[in-house]
Design an enzyme around this catalytic site. Structure first.
Site, PDB file in Angstrom:
ATOM      1  N   ASN A  65      42.471  46.154  40.250  1.00 48.92           N
ATOM      2  CA  ASN A  65      42.380  47.450  40.933  1.00 48.92           C
ATOM      3  C   ASN A  65      43.670  47.869  41.611  1.00 48.92           C
ATOM      4  O   ASN A  65      43.983  49.056  41.707  1.00 48.92           O
ATOM      5  CB  ASN A  65      41.247  47.419  41.960  1.00 48.92           C
ATOM      6  CG  ASN A  65      39.886  47.383  41.315  1.00 48.92           C
ATOM      7  OD1 ASN A  65      39.697  47.908  40.222  1.00 48.92           O
ATOM      8  ND2 ASN A  65      38.926  46.760  41.977  1.00 48.92           N
ATOM      9  N   ASN A 115      42.497  48.326  46.350  1.00 50.32           N
ATOM     10  CA  ASN A 115      42.252  49.387  45.366  1.00 50.32           C
ATOM     11  C   ASN A 115      42.882  50.722  45.740  1.00 50.32           C
ATOM     12  O   ASN A 115      42.756  51.689  44.994  1.00 50.32           O
ATOM     13  CB  ASN A 115      40.755  49.560  45.111  1.00 50.32           C
ATOM     14  CG  ASN A 115      39.978  49.947  46.351  1.00 50.32           C
ATOM     15  OD1 ASN A 115      40.535  49.993  47.445  1.00 50.32           O
ATOM     16  ND2 ASN A 115      38.699  50.223  46.184  1.00 50.32           N
ATOM     17  N   HIS A 119      43.216  36.689  46.131  1.00 44.90           N
ATOM     18  CA  HIS A 119      43.680  38.057  45.898  1.00 44.90           C
ATOM     19  C   HIS A 119      44.926  38.384  46.714  1.00 44.90           C
ATOM     20  O   HIS A 119      45.606  39.381  46.448  1.00 44.90           O
ATOM     21  CB  HIS A 119      42.549  39.030  46.286  1.00 44.90           C
ATOM     22  CG  HIS A 119      42.359  40.167  45.329  1.00 44.90           C
ATOM     23  ND1 HIS A 119      42.884  40.199  44.056  1.00 44.90           N
ATOM     24  CD2 HIS A 119      41.669  41.336  45.467  1.00 44.90           C
ATOM     25  CE1 HIS A 119      42.527  41.319  43.459  1.00 44.90           C
ATOM     26  NE2 HIS A 119      41.802  42.036  44.284  1.00 44.90           N
TER      27      HIS A 119
END
Length: 287
Positions: free
Chosen positions: A212, A166, A119
């Site tokens: 997100n 997010n 990520h």
């Protein structure tokens, strides 16, 4: 709007944080007096009028230990206005690319425990770009770690949001407001599950595909029309939850190729900035 000598003399800057030494107050004040005199057409004795190039390259010492100097971001932003004013007065012409700052945002989660996660490929690419710029990330009022410089001959601000993935949108929107740029000048570098590992693709706008970070940015900017550099990380094996997959480190095999992948992604960002979307796609989407 061009600055006046009076505005230069009246400007005030925030002080640096308690734990940081900002720019040396005396040096900044002395330089601004040179600027004011240049704008008045009466440079200091023994000195010539300042040029926009001199403003762009000026450096200041840190304030003495125990003294909070001027906040770097405030001074840098003001000097950018000074540079524009002097360039306009001198009739200097710059290309659109040189005039328009590009905000390059890398997505990831802050902290060492996330550093090697899939990520966080956006952060990894931004670190490589910062090396190319020759700068170090510093905390910025937009809630991002940020470094400014010239990337591939164009003014650029590289930003890594300090919030979790997010909530990335707040920092991006803050930087957009600070630099007064349109969303079309924002380039977001992020991980992409639907692309094989090592693949780089670019596009303008589109959906978030369940990402997100992109969802947060779109919500905060109020538009989907910003550029994306999509760094493929592949799909999770078997029935693994994608949310768990992206928060795991790259595999041993992938880590051997990761430096080349990061370098290739950084090249794609530079191509997007200098060649435009279509030309960059034509060059990088063939691989």
């Amino acid at each position: 709007m061009e600055l006046t000598a009076a505005q230069v003399r009246e400007v005030t800057f925030a002080r640096a944080d308690l734990l940081r030494r900002g720019y040396h107050v005396g040096e900044v004040d002395a330089f601004l007096e040179q600027v004011a005199r240049t704008l008045e057409g009466r440079p200091q004795e023994g000195r010539e009028s300042l040029t926009s190039a001199e403003v762009e390259t000026v450096t200041f010492s840190r304030s003495p230990w125990g003294t909070r100097g001027y906040h770097e971001d405030d001074v840098d932003a003001f000097l950018d206005r000074v540079q524009q004013t002097l360039a306009a007065r001198a009739g200097e012409k710059k290309s659109v690319d040189q005039q328009q700052l590009a905000l390059v945002v890398g997505l990831g989660n802050p902290g060492p425990s996330y550093a090697g996660n899939r990520h966080n490929i956006g952060f990894m690419v931004l670190d490589e770009l910062a090396t190319r710029v020759g700068g170090k990330f510093k905390s910025h009022k937009s809630s991002a770690e940020l470094v400014e410089g010239r990337l591939a001959g164009r003014r650029a601000a590289l930003a890594k949001p300090k919030s979790y993935m997010n909530l990335s949108g707040g920092a991006v929107a803050g930087a957009v407001r600070f630099f007064k740029i349109p969303p079309a000048s924002v380039i977001v570098v992020h991980d992409e599950l639907d692309l094989p590992f090592g693949t780089v693709r670019m596009k303008l706008g589109g959906g978030d595909n369940g990402h997100n970070g992109l969802r947060s940015i779109t919500s905060s900017l109020g538009t989907k029309d910003y550029l994306r550099v999509r760094c493929g990380i592949g799909r999770p094996p078997g029935r693994m939850d994608p949310a768990a997959f992206v928060l795991r480190d790259f595999s041993t095999v992938e880590r051997k190729e990761l430096p080349f992948f990061v370098d290739h992604s950084a090249d794609a960002v530079e191509a997007l900035m200098t060649e435009g979307l279509e030309a960059a796609q034509n060059r990088f989407h063939t691989r």
